[in-house]
Design an enzyme around this catalytic site. Structure first.
Site, mmCIF file in Angstrom:
data_model
loop_
_atom_site.group_PDB
_atom_site.id
_atom_site.type_symbol
_atom_site.label_atom_id
_atom_site.label_comp_id
_atom_site.label_asym_id
_atom_site.label_seq_id
_atom_site.Cartn_x
_atom_site.Cartn_y
_atom_site.Cartn_z
ATOM 1 N N ASP A 94 0.812 -1.209 0.000
ATOM 2 C CA ASP A 94 0.000 0.000 0.000
ATOM 3 C C ASP A 94 0.849 1.264 0.000
ATOM 4 O OD1 ASP A 94 -1.948 1.877 0.238
ATOM 5 O OD2 ASP A 94 -2.784 1.126 2.117
ATOM 6 N N ASP A 137 -1.908 5.552 -5.684
ATOM 7 C CA ASP A 137 -2.172 4.702 -4.529
ATOM 8 C C ASP A 137 -2.357 3.241 -4.920
ATOM 9 O OD1 ASP A 137 -2.867 3.666 -2.115
ATOM 10 O OD2 ASP A 137 -4.743 4.763 -1.911
#
Ligand SMILES: *[C@@H]1O[C@H](CO)[C@@H](O)[C@H](O)[C@H]1NC(C)=O
Ligand SMILES: *[C@@H]1O[C@H](CO)[C@@H](O)[C@H](O)[C@H]1NC(C)=O
Ligand SMILES: *[C@@H]1O[C@H](CO)[C@@H](O)[C@H](O)[C@H]1NC(C)=O
Length: 434
Positions: free
Chosen positions: A79, A288
């Site tokens: 992440d 992201d």
């Protein structure tokens, strides 16, 4: 979302930590770790040797590694939008997807007397505190209002040939009733943002890269500096940094500047300023890997939706059901005859970043809605969504649109680079068979 500032003594250097955490919804599968290629980097003594490994993409990107001594296999969501890595830690052995600190001789909880625990912790819902055993207790909060509790700790992260001792992570007690799907396969999350406590920053990597394949749902992750001439040239866009904290601006995200969006040759008729963060920090653009699709602020999404609709009107049939919004945020869907082979030719959508354009083309512009059919049709939805419906004040470029794109996060030079590439053949060149 919250912010935390910590002070830590590590490697004889003081670091100011800014912890950031946000919720991720994720499902994933396990993939094997492949042999690593290790080279040394002369100029940065604190930098670890580069690491190369395969990972898996499904709804989230996951990597499999081992943590602790003896090693326990864990599967972690990669992440770039999070800082602190964490593992599901249960005090007693439970499911296979749980890391058990009691069975690791190298597990070391951070004491609450440590400087990590002493500074104000704005990123946690409540400041890190002392638990009854005088260990550093932290609470991470999720955007969906749930939170997890646990201890900050150190342990060894193991990538086949390369062991990284003393990695700081959160050893968290997750309420397994809240998130069964994720719990069943994912042991935790590996935080890769620019914050000081993220895995990539702790390890001192000057850059990392990944390449996600399309159909195979696998990919390769490279930590550190690899210099492959066949990869050049990448198109680079500078990372945006702001010096003053703003309420809606995540300063440790990989923020880039969007300047426009094009559908085929048509640039959406919007002022450039609409893509710039405002005085509250709302409207930043983040790359992201922890988000699947791409989200745009309302006015931009609407303009894109209208233009895409217009340009596809003679090749695609809109799925008219005002009550159906895919994942609650994607409201442009189409009916596609199941007997047809492949999707019709779609107009390219280009995200025009400062200095570099990212082209989203072909079938990844649409995603098939699993389990939904109308007569002889399948339903497909446009893979851009409306940030407003998601309740976020930002443009988010998700991993779905990073398929078959070499993505480089160049921390040393404050830029993000990318290039279209077949990730399966890139992986072959790297000696990784996906
Ligand atoms: C992706 O995840 C979904 C939901 O867990 C699962 O049903 C599906 O089989 C997975 N796909 C692959 C390729 O692993
Ligand atoms: C990588 O390759 C480029 C082009 O050949 C060269 O200019 C650069 O110095 C190399 N970087 C490293 C770290 O070896
Ligand atoms: C769409 O993008 C792809 C990939 O960049 C490119 O190969 C193709 O030529 C583009 N199509 C058009 C019509 O510009």
């Amino acid at each position: 979302m919250a912010t935390l500032h910590l002070l830590l003594l590590s490697n004889n250097l003081f670091f100011i930590f800014s912890l950031f955490f946000q919720a991720r919804s994720s499902l994933s599968s396990i993939n094997a770790i492949l042999p690593l290629k290790v080279q040394s980097i002369p100029s940065r003594p604190l930098t670890k040797p580069p690491i190369k490994l395969s990972f898996h993409r499904n709804v989230s990107l996951t990597i499999t590694l081992a943590v602790g001594s003896p090693p326990q296999p864990v599967t972690m969501v990669l992440d770039t939008g999070s800082e602190l890595s964490w593992l599901h830690c249960k005090k007693a052995p439970t499911t296979p997807s749980t890391y058990d600190p009691l069975h690791s001789t190298s597990y070391t909880p951070v004491p609450c007397s440590s400087s990590i625990c002493m500074t104000r912790t704005r990123d946690f819902t409540v400041p890190a505190s002392c638990d009854p055993k005088k260990l550093c207790h932290a609470t991470l909060s999720y955007a969906d209002a749930t939170s997890v509790d646990g201890n900050l700790a150190y342990d060894t992260f193991r990538f086949t040939d390369s062991n990284l001792p003393g990695v700081i992570f959160g050893c968290m007690d997750i309420d397994s009733s809240s998130n069964e799907d994720e719990d069943s396969v994912t042991t935790g999350l590996i935080g890769m943002n620019r914050g000081s406590l993220s895995f990539v920053t702790q390890m001192g990597y000057p850059k990392f890269s990944y390449c996600i394949t399309g159909q195979d749902s696998t990919g390769v992750l490279m930590l550190g500096e690899f210099n492959y001439t066949w990869l050049r040239p990448l198109a680079y866009t500078p990372m945006v940094k702001i010096s003053t904290p703003l309420p809606y601006f995540d300063r440790v995200a990989y923020t880039v500047q969007l300047e426009g969006i094009k559908v085929a040759g048509t640039v959406l008729p919007l002022p450039k300023s609409i893509y710039e963060p405002d005085h509250t920090g709302a409207g930043q653009t983040m790359i992201d890997s922890g988000t699947q699709f791409t989200f745009l602020l309302g006015p931009v999404y609407t303009a894109l939706r209208n233009e895409f609709l217009k340009q596809t009107s003679n090749v695609l049939r809109v799925y008219e059901d005002p009550n159906f919004v895919f994942q609650g945020v994607m409201d442009l869907c189409y009916r596609v005859d199941r007997s047809r082979v492949g999707l019709p030719v779609l107009p390219n959508v280009s995200m025009m970043f400062r200095g570099a354009e990212m082209v989203v083309s072909g079938e990844i512009l649409l995603v098939k809605v699993a389990g939904l059919t109308k007569g002889s049709d399948d339903v497909y939805c446009f893979t851009f969504g409306n940030s407003d419906l998601l309740g976020i004040e930002a443009y988010v470029i998700g991993h779905h649109h990073q398929q078959n794109m070499w993505m480089e996060f160049d921390l040393a030079n404050n830029r993000v680079g990318f290039a279209e590439i077949r990730c399966d053949s890139a992986s072959q060149k790297l000696g990784i068979d996906l």
